[in-house]
Design an enzyme around this catalytic site. Structure first.
Site, PDB file in Angstrom:
ATOM      1  N   LYS A   1       0.807  -1.219   0.000  1.00  0.00           N
ATOM      2  CA  LYS A   1       0.000   0.000   0.000  1.00  0.00           C
ATOM      3  C   LYS A   1       0.848   1.280   0.000  1.00  0.00           C
ATOM      4  CE  LYS A   1      -4.253  -2.031   1.566  1.00  0.00           C
ATOM      5  NZ  LYS A   1      -4.049  -3.391   2.120  1.00  0.00           N
TER       6      LYS A   1
HETATM    7  C1  LIG Z   1      -4.690  -4.501   1.619  1.00  0.00           C
HETATM    8  C2  LIG Z   1      -3.945  -5.772   1.510  1.00  0.00           C
HETATM    9  C3  LIG Z   1      -4.380  -6.805   0.656  1.00  0.00           C
HETATM   10  C4  LIG Z   1      -5.667  -6.710  -0.150  1.00  0.00           C
HETATM   11  O1  LIG Z   1      -5.622  -5.696  -1.099  1.00  0.00           O
HETATM   12  P1  LIG Z   1      -6.999  -5.189  -1.780  1.00  0.00           P
HETATM   13  O2  LIG Z   1      -6.590  -4.097  -2.674  1.00  0.00           O
HETATM   14  O3  LIG Z   1      -7.854  -4.727  -0.639  1.00  0.00           O
HETATM   15  O4  LIG Z   1      -7.583  -6.348  -2.469  1.00  0.00           O
HETATM   16  C5  LIG Z   1      -3.604  -7.944   0.552  1.00  0.00           C
HETATM   17  N1  LIG Z   1      -2.470  -8.090   1.269  1.00  0.00           N
HETATM   18  C6  LIG Z   1      -2.025  -7.127   2.110  1.00  0.00           C
HETATM   19  C7  LIG Z   1      -0.771  -7.367   2.866  1.00  0.00           C
HETATM   20  C8  LIG Z   1      -2.735  -5.945   2.255  1.00  0.00           C
HETATM   21  O5  LIG Z   1      -2.287  -4.991   3.073  1.00  0.00           O
END
Ligand SMILES: *Cc1c(COP(=O)(O)O)cnc(C)c1O
Length: 458
Positions: free
Chosen positions: A111
């Protein structure tokens, strides 16, 4: 670039507007009116670029002309300069898996790749120059930490982060709650991630409140995040040029994997996108059976995927329904009034042209982490492990690209249980281990959160 709402195509917005608002009026999601499709020779040219240069080209397609290219160039360079890898991401070959490590940013999860850019966009779009902005964000653990790292100590911005109390990992919580910045407020909600997301959506839907606090959002429903995530699909695809390539993506809110779908729409010849879920398997069910029916959130070993209301699925629905906004609205109204909606066989088949899905439960997750460590001497986090497990649906000998979404250190307890191994503390977070945590615990009630925010702002 012009944007419209998945629930009302007559509404029209520019990039700056959709960036600030996050969610469209009437609860719809923003979607570009036209998505640029690269031809073969354009793709060939893109394949020669460094990660940041590629990011500049792709992101520019979506924010032109509200952000000019020179400004964007500086903004992107600034965003990625503190990543632990010069090329932002790293790709490792481990057996038949190509692991795309997306977790070399400041908070050890993918993210950061989008959030660092968003943080700088607030400055560059001059959004916060006159009016103080209040960003309210729901997190299952990683969005919150990435948002705080990107926005702390920025002028004229406050950040309110809602996480589900006792339902995220200790390290995830620590990264968020030890920041010590006066513009960051951590709130633990007595509920699940879906409850947190619902509160944020309700606050956005309340025009009076939204305008009163000049509210903005950075959840994955914010289109700008998806745009930034398209880049690594292109970048990693190019390392396997002319081969058949499948991506396997650990999925919760359908944001990350939807970025892959947009990359495909832009002309990148990806074969399939494979959705990996944990026991919160709404996406696995809708893709395989057509029924979209949120259940109760079950806490799992991959908490950032503990989502039942997978918001970005509405964007895919918009395309599956042939960009018919009225139909999208009808499905969403059904969801609200009846608690579910169903796709017919033709619609399922359209989805299956691009997607497959597989659910991996907690026991399997632990086994996968253990086996991966034994086979390759390499430790993966529980989210990435679901994708390694789901990659088994690929039966031919095409290239398997697994998105590694978090550093294993972030989920230390689980990884230790699976492998009995210690992991060195990554240098990004060494300093915060003995710092004091600060957060408030609140009831799962939208009015309580609104009052809390108003009190802090007064
Ligand atoms: C947020 C997250 C996901 C899922 O991502 P989405 O965009 O919500 O599908 C998967 N793995 C990790 C480590 C995350 O932080």
């Amino acid at each position: 670039m012009e944007y419209l709402s998945t629930r009302n195509k007559k509404l029209s917005f520019n990039f700056k507007e959709i960036f600030l608002r996050g969610l469209a009026p009437e609860g719809g999601l923003f979607i570009p009116k036209n998505i640029k499709r690269y031809n073969k020779s354009e793709i060939q040219k893109l394949s020669k670029l460094s990660y940041t240069d590629l990011a500049i080209e792709i992101i520019f397609e979506f924010c032109n002309p509200e952000i000019n290219k020179n400004i964007l160039r500086n903004l992107i360079k600034k965003s990625y300069k503190d990543f632990n890898k010069k090329e932002v991401i790293d790709i490792k070959k481990l057996g038949n898996i190509n692991l795309i490590e997306l977790y070399h940013g400041p908070t050890l999860a993918f993210k950061d790749i989008a959030m660092q850019v968003l943080g700088n966009m607030y400055d560059e779009l001059n959004i916060s120059s006159s009016n103080k902005i209040n960003i309210v964000v729901a997190t299952s653990g990683d969005t919150g930490s990435a948002a705080i790292a990107a926005l702390n100590d920025r002028k004229n911005i406050n950040v309110f982060v809602l996480h589900p109390h006792n339902k995220i990992s200790k390290i995830q919580r620590k990264i968020m709650t030890t920041i010590g910045s006066s513009n960051v407020y951590n709130i633990a909600i007595k509920g699940t991630f879906d409850d947190c997301q619902k509160i944020v959506k309700e606050m956005f839907a309340d025009n009076t409140f939204r305008e009163k606090i000049n509210m903005s959002g950075v959840n994955s429903i914010n289109w700008a995040r998806i745009v930034c995530q398209i880049v690594y699909y292109f970048y990693s695809y190019f390392k396997f040029n002319n081969k058949k390539v499948n991506f396997v993506v650990p999925t919760g809110n359908f944001g990350d994997v939807f970025a892959g779908y947009v990359a495909k729409k832009m002309g990148l010849p990806i074969d399939k996108l494979i959705v990996a879920t944990n026991e919160n398997d709404i996406l696995e069910r809708v893709i395989n059976t057509g029924e979209y029916k949120p259940g109760k959130v079950k806490p799992s070993l991959s908490p950032s995927m503990d989502v039942q209301i997978s918001s970005n699925f509405e964007r895919l629905l918009f395309y599956v329904l042939n960009e018919d906004d009225k139909k999208v609205l009808r499905f969403m109204n059904d969801l609200k009034s009846k608690g579910s909606f169903s796709l017919n066989q033709e619609q399922i088949d359209i989805i299956k042209e691009d997607f497959s899905a597989k659910k991996i439960n907690d026991d399997e997750t632990v086994e996968i982490i253990k086996k991966f460590s034994n086979d390759y001497g390499f430790i993966i986090d529980p989210h990435t492990a679901t994708a390694v497990g789901a990659s088994k649906v690929i039966k031919d000998n095409s290239e398997i690209l697994v998105l590694g979404t978090a550093h294993p250190y972030k989920f230390l307890e689980t990884v230790k249980m699976a492998t009995s191994q210690e992991i060195e503390t990554p240098k990004q977070i060494e300093h915060l281990m003995d710092k004091k945590e600060k957060y408030d615990i609140l009831e799962n009630k939208t009015t309580d959160i609104k009052n809390y925010i108003l009190e802090k702002l007064s």
